[in-house]
Write a protein that holds these residues in place. Sequence first.
Motif, PDB file in Angstrom:
ATOM      1  N   GLU A 114     -13.236  -6.103   5.044  1.00 20.34           N
ATOM      2  CA  GLU A 114     -12.125  -5.146   5.174  1.00 20.34           C
ATOM      3  C   GLU A 114     -11.812  -4.468   3.846  1.00 20.34           C
ATOM      4  N   SER A 115     -11.811  -5.258   2.751  1.00 19.57           N
ATOM      5  CA  SER A 115     -11.473  -4.639   1.457  1.00 19.57           C
ATOM      6  C   SER A 115     -12.589  -3.676   1.035  1.00 19.57           C
ATOM      7  N   SER A 116     -13.822  -3.981   1.390  1.00 22.32           N
ATOM      8  CA  SER A 116     -14.919  -3.058   1.058  1.00 22.32           C
ATOM      9  C   SER A 116     -14.724  -1.721   1.771  1.00 22.32           C
ATOM     10  N   LEU A 117     -14.348  -1.776   3.046  1.00 25.83           N
ATOM     11  CA  LEU A 117     -14.114  -0.535   3.785  1.00 25.83           C
ATOM     12  C   LEU A 117     -12.936   0.231   3.188  1.00 25.83           C
ATOM     13  N   GLU A 118     -11.921  -0.519   2.732  1.00 25.99           N
ATOM     14  CA  GLU A 118     -10.754   0.116   2.128  1.00 25.99           C
ATOM     15  C   GLU A 118     -11.139   0.818   0.809  1.00 25.99           C
ATOM     16  N   HIS A 119     -12.002   0.175   0.010  1.00 27.23           N
ATOM     17  CA  HIS A 119     -12.459   0.808  -1.239  1.00 27.23           C
ATOM     18  C   HIS A 119     -13.293   2.066  -0.940  1.00 27.23           C
ATOM     19  N   ILE A 120     -14.049   2.024   0.134  1.00 26.91           N
ATOM     20  CA  ILE A 120     -14.832   3.217   0.501  1.00 26.91           C
ATOM     21  C   ILE A 120     -13.887   4.318   0.980  1.00 26.91           C
ATOM     22  N   ARG A 121     -12.843   3.927   1.727  1.00 22.47           N
ATOM     23  CA  ARG A 121     -11.858   4.922   2.172  1.00 22.47           C
ATOM     24  C   ARG A 121     -11.198   5.610   0.964  1.00 22.47           C
ATOM     25  N   LYS A 122     -10.800   4.798  -0.017  1.00 23.23           N
ATOM     26  CA  LYS A 122     -10.174   5.379  -1.219  1.00 23.23           C
ATOM     27  C   LYS A 122     -11.151   6.288  -1.957  1.00 23.23           C
ATOM     28  N   SER A 123     -12.405   5.870  -2.017  1.00 22.16           N
ATOM     29  CA  SER A 123     -13.429   6.687  -2.695  1.00 22.16           C
ATOM     30  C   SER A 123     -13.598   8.019  -1.984  1.00 22.16           C
ATOM     31  N   LEU A 124     -13.621   7.963  -0.655  1.00 24.07           N
ATOM     32  CA  LEU A 124     -13.778   9.194   0.130  1.00 24.07           C
ATOM     33  C   LEU A 124     -12.573  10.111  -0.063  1.00 24.07           C
ATOM     34  N   ALA A 125     -11.380   9.527  -0.116  1.00 25.74           N
ATOM     35  CA  ALA A 125     -10.165  10.327  -0.295  1.00 25.74           C
ATOM     36  C   ALA A 125     -10.191  11.017  -1.660  1.00 25.74           C
ATOM     37  N   ALA A 126     -10.582  10.265  -2.703  1.00 26.58           N
ATOM     38  CA  ALA A 126     -10.648  10.842  -4.049  1.00 26.58           C
ATOM     39  C   ALA A 126     -11.719  11.924  -4.112  1.00 26.58           C
ATOM     40  N   ALA A 127     -12.885  11.641  -3.507  1.00 24.44           N
ATOM     41  CA  ALA A 127     -13.987  12.615  -3.505  1.00 24.44           C
ATOM     42  C   ALA A 127     -13.541  13.892  -2.805  1.00 24.44           C
ATOM     43  N   SER A 128     -12.857  13.714  -1.693  1.00 24.87           N
ATOM     44  CA  SER A 128     -12.389  14.865  -0.934  1.00 24.87           C
ATOM     45  C   SER A 128     -11.430  15.702  -1.789  1.00 24.87           C
ATOM     46  N   ALA A 129     -10.516  15.031  -2.491  1.00 22.66           N
ATOM     47  CA  ALA A 129      -9.523  15.749  -3.306  1.00 22.66           C
ATOM     48  C   ALA A 129     -10.159  16.459  -4.496  1.00 22.66           C
ATOM     49  N   MET A 130     -11.244  15.895  -5.051  1.00 32.21           N
ATOM     50  CA  MET A 130     -11.856  16.561  -6.215  1.00 32.21           C
ATOM     51  C   MET A 130     -13.054  17.435  -5.850  1.00 32.21           C
ATOM     52  N   GLY A 131     -13.331  17.526  -4.562  1.00 33.27           N
ATOM     53  CA  GLY A 131     -14.417  18.400  -4.137  1.00 33.27           C
ATOM     54  C   GLY A 131     -15.798  17.823  -4.408  1.00 33.27           C
TER      55      GLY A 131
END
Length: 286
Positions: free
Chosen positions: A85-102
Amino acid sequence: MRARFGPAGNSPMFYEAGHSSSLEVPAFLAKLGLSAYEYQCGRGVRVKEEFCRKMKQAATENDVTLSLHAPYYINLASSDPAIMESSLEHIRKSLAAASAMGAARVVVHPGSVKRDSRQEAVARVESLLERMAQTLLEDYPGIEICLETMGKINQVGNLEEIIRFCQIHARYVPTIDFGHLYARNGGTISTRDDFREILNTVGEGLGAETLSNLHIHFSPIEYSQGGEVRHRTFQEDYGPPFEPLAQVMWDMKMTPVVICESSGTQTEDAMAMQAMWNNIQEGREA
Ligand SMILES: [Zn+2]
């Protein structure tokens, strides 16, 4: 489309030039003739919304392609439900950051084999990737998860495993880390034929478009029986060599993003690779 080269993270050269904020990296790289930057979140995704917005602007203005490296402690092969679960959460955060920085690409290490068999570890990665495809990928459209080939034998992520994982969904694509493959294979990748064989395997497994736009990590590497020991530099006497790979990629008309992970000289070594690429280009067009 064109080939792009750049460093992983902020190198000593960047700081020695008097810079301090990562927001200055895109302009710094553009001046050096580089056009890719892998933002490092290896120790955790801790970026503010405003930072991401400014990074996106700086990257766009300087024509630098961004990718984001997700935390190293992600382990999709774990049998521990809390780690899954924490691995998926870290990937979610990574995707959110990637999305915000393009950033259109998030680089992820699949995980490692612990007590049970490799087969079971690989099966667990596959089932989590299937779950992610139903949830995370839909929540963050347009971003690719780049599953990386890993350098230590006990890590999940040899070439065949990465190709299998990427066949689960079109937005799973490989990060081919040639240093890692070299460390894993005991230093047996050196000729054009060796590199061509790897690239052909990727193309056969995942198609011509994925191959053409391949995400690549490249740096010389020190290895032992267990695989990767540490990343080295072009100044030191370690393989694999970049020149034959560049020749083959040019012949195959590829337009890869090549991220240099040399230890400390990732910017200088990215420039060296860009120069080799330019030389091939000039030689072939003359
Ligand atoms: Zn990595």
